[in-house]
Scaffold this active site. Sequence first.
Site, PDB file in Angstrom:
ATOM      1  N   SER A 184      -9.474   1.082   2.980  1.00 39.69           N
ATOM      2  CA  SER A 184      -8.692   1.935   2.126  1.00 39.69           C
ATOM      3  C   SER A 184      -7.568   1.190   1.392  1.00 39.69           C
ATOM      4  O   SER A 184      -6.955   1.756   0.492  1.00 39.69           O
ATOM      5  CB  SER A 184      -8.090   3.094   2.916  1.00 39.69           C
ATOM      6  N   SER A 240      -9.503  -1.337   7.118  1.00 42.05           N
ATOM      7  CA  SER A 240      -8.917  -1.105   5.800  1.00 42.05           C
ATOM      8  C   SER A 240      -8.169  -2.271   5.191  1.00 42.05           C
ATOM      9  O   SER A 240      -7.792  -2.188   4.030  1.00 42.05           O
ATOM     10  CB  SER A 240      -7.977   0.106   5.863  1.00 42.05           C
ATOM     11  N   LYS A 280       0.855  -1.190   0.000  1.00 43.79           N
ATOM     12  CA  LYS A 280       0.000   0.000   0.000  1.00 43.79           C
ATOM     13  C   LYS A 280       0.891   1.240   0.000  1.00 43.79           C
ATOM     14  O   LYS A 280       1.935   1.260   0.665  1.00 43.79           O
ATOM     15  CB  LYS A 280      -0.863  -0.043   1.253  1.00 43.79           C
TER      16      LYS A 280
END
Lengths: 133, 507, 494
Positions: free
Chosen positions: C154, C178, C79
Site C-alpha cells: 500500500s 506494504s 506515506k
Amino acid sequence: MTPEETTRPVSPQQERLIDQDQVRHIAYLIRLALTDEEADTFSRQLSTIVDYFDRLAEVDVAGVPAYHQQPMRRAQLRPDVAQPSMARDDFLANAPQHQDGYIRVPVVLDVADDGGETLSAATDEGRSGDESA
Amino acid sequence: MAYGTTGHRGRPVKGDAMNTTTYEPVIGMEIHAELRTASKMFCGCPVVDTTVAPPNTAICPVCTGLPGAMPVVNQRAVEQAMMVGLALGCTINAHTSFSRKNYFYPDLPKGYQISQYDEPIAVNGWLDVVDDAGRTIRVGIRRAHMEEDTAKLFHLPATHVEGAAYTLIDFNRSSVPLLEIVSEPDMHSVSAAYVYANKIREILRYLGVNSGDMEKGVLRFEANVSVRPAGTTTLGTRTEIKNLNSFRTLVRAVEYEIDRQIRVLEAGGTILQETLGWDELNGTTYSQRSKEHAHDYRYFPEPDLPPLAIDDAWIEEVRATLPELPDAKASRFAEVLGLPENDTRILVGDRALADYFEAATAAYAGLPAAISKWVVGELSYLMNRDGVTVDAVRVEPAALAGLVKLLDKGVINQNSAKDVLGTMFETGKQPDEIVKERGLVQIADQDALSLIADQVLAEHPDEVQAYLEGKETLLQWFMGQVMRATRGRAQPQTVLQLLREKLEGRR
Amino acid sequence: MNLHELTVHEAHVLLQGGEITAVELTQAVLDRIREVDPQIRAYVTVCEEDALREAAAADDRLRSGDGVTPLTGVPYGVKDCLSTNGVRTTCSSRILEDYVPRYDATVIQRLRDAGAVLVGKHNMDEFGMGSSCENSAFFATHNPWDLDCVPGGSSGGSAAAVAAEMGLFALGEDTGGSVRMPAGFCGVTGLKPTYGRVSRYGLIALASSFDSIGPFTHDVRDAALVLNAIAGRDPRDSTSVAAPVPDYAVALRTDLRGVKLGLPVEYFARGLEPGVEAALRQAVAELEGLGAEVHEVSLPHTAYAIPIYYLILTAEASANLARFDGVRFGLSYPPLDSPEVVDIIERYLQTRERGFGDEVKRRIMLGTFALSAGYYDAYYLQAQRVRTLLRQDFERAFEQVDALIAPISPTPAFRLGEKIDDPLQMYLSDIHVVAANPGGVCSLAVPCGLSEGLPVGMQIVGPPLAEAEIFGIGAAYQAATEWHTARPAIGAAR
C-alpha cells in the site's frame, strides 16, 4: 422467473457461508449502511474468502498457546504525573460541530443507556458561557 | 432504615390459600469506582473534577481517540487497583492483560473501551458485611478489573429556538481510571446490598483511592436482580439495573425490582433478561432494551498493550502500604481501647475522624474512651454546626487530649470543659491558657465551698423551708445557685454532698 | 549535477562540505515534483513553503556545525498515514480528506530533530488496504518504470516518489508487505524493520500487531542512516522495544564469508514468473559468489500465512477504524449545514458508508465477523494459535541459517486496472510477503534484476532485531551489483 431475475446468476442464499442477513448484522455492528446490492456482493465475496480461510481448522493446535507479546513490567508503565492538556482550540479545529467548548452531535436517541445528563432548556442556559474560552 | 429481611414477604397466590410461595431475592452488584490518580488511565492528562472544570480542557490525542494515538498504562492506577484487590482478599494475578470492548456511542471516542476481560488484575476475594438484622453475610468478590471511563454527555431537548435536540460532549472524563468491582450474587436482601455498597465505599475511602462523593459521580452502582422460591438453589432470570448513582436510588430500585419480579412470576409470567434503568420520578424500573441488536462486544486482547507481569515483590510492597481497614480498626477500638460501640461505629465510619482520635490518644494515653466521648460528642457537634471538616478544625488533637487531661485531674469541671472547648474551637488556643485566662480552675476546697454553700442557704430561707417540707428537687436549684456564685467553677460532687449535709443538718 | 538524483549519503557529503545548500537541494526536489508528479501522482499533499522554511533552518545548522546529522537538510516525503502537525493527513480516504493533525508522529519528530526536510505526503491504498495503490480514494499512483503499471501497495506513493527522485528517501509502513512489495515493483530499497523497533505513535493504525514503519531509499547505506534516526524505544508506544539502537551504518560489509543463507522451499515452489525466477536465481548465485553458504529450509506453515494474516489484520483494523465516526474529526455526513436532521446512529451509518471505499468495508466486515460471538474461537483465536506455529517455523529456520532469501512477488508490477475483481485472488498474491509481520521478523527488499524492463526485487529476511545483519548482507550484494543504481526514464517506453 421474471426477466430481471435471470439476468444475473445468483448463488443460492442458503448455501453461502455468510448470508445477507448476517452481512447486514455485521455491517450494523460496525455502523456501515449497506444497499441491497452491496449486501449481496459482500455476502458472496466474504463467503468465498471465509471458505478459503476455513483451512486453518485443519491445523492441530493442541497445546499451542495463542500468540501474545512479551509482557511488560512495572518499570515500563507510565509514572503518574499530570501533563498539560492539548489546547482546546486545536482539538475543536477538526470537529465537524462544536459549541461553547463542547463537541456537538445530533440527537442521541437511546439516552437512557448512558447515565448522561438530560438538561432542560433552563439549565442549558446556565451551562453555556460558564467557562473562559 | 429498615430494608426488610431475607425471605421477602411471601404473598399467597390468588385464590389458593394453601399455596404460599415465599421468594428469595438474589442480588449481585457491579460497582464502578474512579481511582484517585493524578493522571488518566492511559495518558498523562490530569484527572480533574468534571463538575467544575471547563469542558475539554484536560484532553490529548489519546483520550480523545484521535488517529495515531496510543495508550500507556498508569503505574499508580495499577497499584491502586492492587490495593483494592488486596483489601478485598483477592488474589492478584501475576499475569494480567487488557482487552478491547467494541461498541459505538458518542461518549466512547475510539469506538472501543480498553478494559480487562479474561485476565483481570484481581479475582476471588470476599467481604463480610452485617445487615440490619445483625446477620453477617459473606459476599464473594468475583473480580476487580481496570478500565477507562467514558466522556460525559449532556442531552439538550428540542426547542423552537435551537431546533432539533442535540448532545454536547466533554472529554475531560474520558479515560479516567476506573476500577470495576464485581460481586457474586450473594446478597439476598435490599439491606445486604445497601451495607455491601456502603462498606465498599468505606474501604475505598480508607485506601484513599476514591473520595466516595456520590454527587460527583466518582462511584456508580449497578445491581443484578433475580428472585427464586425460598429454599431453592437454581438462579432465576436476572435483570440488570444500571446507573444507580446514590444509595437512595440503589435501595429504591432494587426494592422495586424485587417486587416487580415477584408480581410477574405470581401472575404466571416470565422475567425477561434485560437491562433496566431507574425512573426516579415515577419510582419504577423501565426497560432499556433498545430497538438495536443486542451488544456483541467482540472482546479481543488489546494489541497496543502487552500483558502486564506483576511479581510477588511488587504485591508485597503494595500490601505493606495498606492502611488498617475498617473491620480491623473496629476490633481494635472495641477490644483493645475499650471504646463503647457507638463511638467505635462513628469513628470507624470516618477515617479522618478516627485518625484525629488516635492522634489525641497518642498525646494522652489515659482513657481512650474519655477522649472518644469528646471527639464524637461535643467536638463533632461543633464541627457540624459550623461546617468545619476534620482537616480544618482549629483544635489540635494534642490540645483536645490536654483538655481531657485537665478534666480527668479535676482541674476543671465538666461544664467548664465544654466552655473551654468552645473557646478552643474558635481561637485554636491551648486549654490551660484558656483556663488560666478565664480563671476556670475548679474550686474543690471543702472549706471554701462550705462557706459559699452556707451563704446560699442563708440567702434563701424560704427555699430551705420548702426543701425540708419535701420539695427535694430544690437541691438542684441550690446547686445552681452555688454554681452561679462560683461562676461555674465549683466541683459539682462536693457541692452536692455539702448541700445535702447542711440541709439535712437543718431538719 | 541534478541534485534530485543524489542519495542521502552523497547529499550529506556535499551539504556538510558547503558545496550545496539544503534550500537548493529542497528546491531541486520540489522542481522535480512539479515536473514529473503529474504523470506519477505520488503526492497527495506537497508542503512547499514549510519545506523551504525547514531547509533554511537546516542550512543554519549546517553552517554552525551544531547538531548536524547525516539527514540534516535532506528532503523526504512520508506515506499519508503518518501524522504531521499542521499538514493534512488523509490515509488516502474520503473520511479523512480534510483532517489536519495537531501533533507529529514520533518518527516525524525524530526526523525533524535530525534536521531532515519534509516535502510532502504520499498516496497509498486507502488505510493501507491493498497491494497496488489503486484503492486510494483519490487517484492511482503510476509506476515510474512504466506509467501504465501499478507501483505496488500500500505504500505505492512513497516507493514511486523515491524511484522517480521526488525525495531522497521516504517513510512508508509495512503491515503485510506494504513497503517490500512497492520497493520491489519500483526498483528501490525498502525495509520492514522488526515490529517494535520503530515507534508507532502517530501512525494511523491499520493492524496494531503488524504495522512497521520503514524507509524507502536508493541503497542499503541510506536505509541504515534513516533507521538510525527513527529507531528506538518511545515511552508513548508501549509496544516499542527497549533494545539499544546500534549504529546501523557501520554494519555494512562487502563479503559474505561465513554467512549462511536459507531459501524457503515453499516460497520457490511454483507460480514465479520466469523473469522473476531468473532474477532471483542469479541473485542467489551472486550471494554465493560473495562467500555465502546457501541451504534449503522449510517454513511448513506457509500455506496458512494468508488466513492468519488476514484474519488478525482485519479484526484489529475493524476496531482501529471505529473511531472514524464523524464526531470529533473527519467526514461527517449528512453535511451539518443541511436541513436534514438525522440521529447519531444514522450519522454513523451514512458517514462511514460514504467515507470508506469498498476494500475497507470488505475488510472491516471480515474482521468483525472473525471476532463476533460464535466465530471468535474458530477464526480469530485459531489464527493467533497457528501464528505461534508460524513464528516457530522462522525460529527453527534461523537456528540453521543467518537469513532467508525470498522473492517479493510472483510477478513484476502488473498493469493498472488489471486488478482482479476477485478480492481473494488479490490476497493470495501477497503470499511471499504476508508471513513476516505475524512472524515477527525483519525483512529488507533490494532490487535484483529486471523482467521485460520492470524491476524485480528480493527479500533478505532476518530474525527479530537483526536489522544490522540483513543490512550487512544487502550492502555486500549492492557493493557487487548495480541493480540499485538503475533509475527509470519517466514516460519512456520499456
